[in-house]
Design a protein around this motif. Structure first.
Motif, PDB file in Angstrom:
ATOM      1  N   TYR A  22     -35.435  13.848  29.240  1.00  0.00           N
ATOM      2  CA  TYR A  22     -36.554  14.749  29.501  1.00  0.00           C
ATOM      3  C   TYR A  22     -37.857  14.259  28.883  1.00  0.00           C
ATOM      4  O   TYR A  22     -38.935  14.554  29.399  1.00  0.00           O
ATOM      5  N   SER A  23     -37.791  13.496  27.802  1.00  0.00           N
ATOM      6  CA  SER A  23     -38.995  12.902  27.233  1.00  0.00           C
ATOM      7  C   SER A  23     -39.641  11.967  28.245  1.00  0.00           C
ATOM      8  O   SER A  23     -40.867  12.000  28.453  1.00  0.00           O
ATOM      9  N   GLY A  27     -42.953  13.339  29.781  1.00  0.00           N
ATOM     10  CA  GLY A  27     -43.986  12.769  28.928  1.00  0.00           C
ATOM     11  C   GLY A  27     -44.180  13.544  27.638  1.00  0.00           C
ATOM     12  O   GLY A  27     -45.255  13.509  27.048  1.00  0.00           O
ATOM     13  N   LEU A  28     -43.142  14.236  27.179  1.00  0.00           N
ATOM     14  CA  LEU A  28     -43.196  14.974  25.915  1.00  0.00           C
ATOM     15  C   LEU A  28     -42.528  14.136  24.826  1.00  0.00           C
ATOM     16  O   LEU A  28     -41.440  13.607  25.038  1.00  0.00           O
ATOM     17  N   PRO A  29     -43.149  14.036  23.669  1.00  0.00           N
ATOM     18  CA  PRO A  29     -42.546  13.234  22.605  1.00  0.00           C
ATOM     19  C   PRO A  29     -41.388  13.965  21.930  1.00  0.00           C
ATOM     20  O   PRO A  29     -41.369  15.196  21.858  1.00  0.00           O
ATOM     21  N   VAL A  30     -40.422  13.188  21.436  1.00  0.00           N
ATOM     22  CA  VAL A  30     -39.381  13.756  20.586  1.00  0.00           C
ATOM     23  C   VAL A  30     -40.034  14.075  19.247  1.00  0.00           C
ATOM     24  O   VAL A  30     -40.712  13.234  18.664  1.00  0.00           O
ATOM     25  N   LEU A  44     -38.411  18.530  21.852  1.00  0.00           N
ATOM     26  CA  LEU A  44     -39.516  17.807  22.482  1.00  0.00           C
ATOM     27  C   LEU A  44     -40.758  18.674  22.431  1.00  0.00           C
ATOM     28  O   LEU A  44     -40.676  19.886  22.581  1.00  0.00           O
ATOM     29  N   GLY A  45     -41.904  18.047  22.248  1.00  0.00           N
ATOM     30  CA  GLY A  45     -43.169  18.742  22.425  1.00  0.00           C
ATOM     31  C   GLY A  45     -43.809  19.330  21.200  1.00  0.00           C
ATOM     32  O   GLY A  45     -44.804  20.004  21.307  1.00  0.00           O
ATOM     33  N   GLY A  46     -43.286  19.115  20.024  1.00  0.00           N
ATOM     34  CA  GLY A  46     -43.961  19.572  18.818  1.00  0.00           C
ATOM     35  C   GLY A  46     -43.327  20.787  18.179  1.00  0.00           C
ATOM     36  O   GLY A  46     -42.271  21.255  18.590  1.00  0.00           O
ATOM     37  N   LEU A  54     -39.394  22.021  24.476  1.00  0.00           N
ATOM     38  CA  LEU A  54     -38.072  22.007  25.074  1.00  0.00           C
ATOM     39  C   LEU A  54     -37.112  21.529  24.000  1.00  0.00           C
ATOM     40  O   LEU A  54     -37.374  20.516  23.337  1.00  0.00           O
ATOM     41  N   ALA A  55     -36.025  22.276  23.781  1.00  0.00           N
ATOM     42  CA  ALA A  55     -35.067  21.925  22.732  1.00  0.00           C
ATOM     43  C   ALA A  55     -33.682  21.728  23.337  1.00  0.00           C
ATOM     44  O   ALA A  55     -33.362  22.288  24.385  1.00  0.00           O
ATOM     45  N   PHE A  56     -32.872  20.934  22.650  1.00  0.00           N
ATOM     46  CA  PHE A  56     -31.529  20.599  23.108  1.00  0.00           C
ATOM     47  C   PHE A  56     -30.569  20.840  21.961  1.00  0.00           C
ATOM     48  O   PHE A  56     -30.814  20.371  20.853  1.00  0.00           O
ATOM     49  N   GLN A  57     -29.477  21.575  22.243  1.00  0.00           N
ATOM     50  CA  GLN A  57     -28.491  21.808  21.199  1.00  0.00           C
ATOM     51  C   GLN A  57     -27.104  21.420  21.692  1.00  0.00           C
ATOM     52  O   GLN A  57     -26.798  21.555  22.868  1.00  0.00           O
ATOM     53  N   ARG A  58     -26.315  20.893  20.759  1.00  0.00           N
ATOM     54  CA  ARG A  58     -24.981  20.415  21.108  1.00  0.00           C
ATOM     55  C   ARG A  58     -24.078  21.590  21.486  1.00  0.00           C
ATOM     56  O   ARG A  58     -23.999  22.578  20.771  1.00  0.00           O
TER      57      ARG A  58
END
Length: 124
Positions: A22-23, A27-30, A44-46, A54-58
């Motif tokens: 998704y980065s 174009g959003l930074p980790v 991502l995104g600050g 945008l966040a990702f969880q296991r």
């Protein structure tokens, strides 16, 4: 209003890998200030208040969605606006996305590497 949107959070088996996808797509930074690979959390995104985020969880035993199977619904999806859908499609496929059945005037459906549907959209 009760509050502000902080993050859209996506469950997945490998948060770092899906955040990388998704980065590149958006174009959003980790934001490593808020990442915790040990606990399975990547953003991502600050920080909070810096939008979009945008966040990702296991999710260890995630049953990935199957488009358009009603027994394994999409749960959510993102619409991503692009200028040239064919060029954008080539890039997302190279990143590991898969083209899914379904399209319409101004949109096409794909799955990210973890199986979550998203659409590439354009204005006619």
């Amino acid at each position: 209003m009760i509050g502000h949107l902080r993050s859209v959070v996506i469950d997945c088996p490998d948060p770092r890998a899906l955040a990388g996808f998704y980065s590149e797509l958006l174009g959003l930074p980790v934001d490593d200030r808020h990442a915790d690979d040990e606990d399975g959390w990547v953003v991502l995104g600050g920080g909070p208040g810096e939008h979009p985020r945008l966040a990702f969880q296991r999710a260890v035993n995630l049953r990935e969605p199957r488009w358009p199977d009603p027994h394994r619904p999409q749960q959510f999806h993102l619409d991503v606006t692009v200028e040239d859908v064919d060029a954008a499609e080539a890039k997302v496929l190279a990143l590991g996305a898969t083209r899914l059945p379904g399209s319409g005037r101004g949109w096409r459906v794909y799955a990210d590497p973890a199986g979550h549907p998203f659409c590439l959209c354009w204005d006619d």
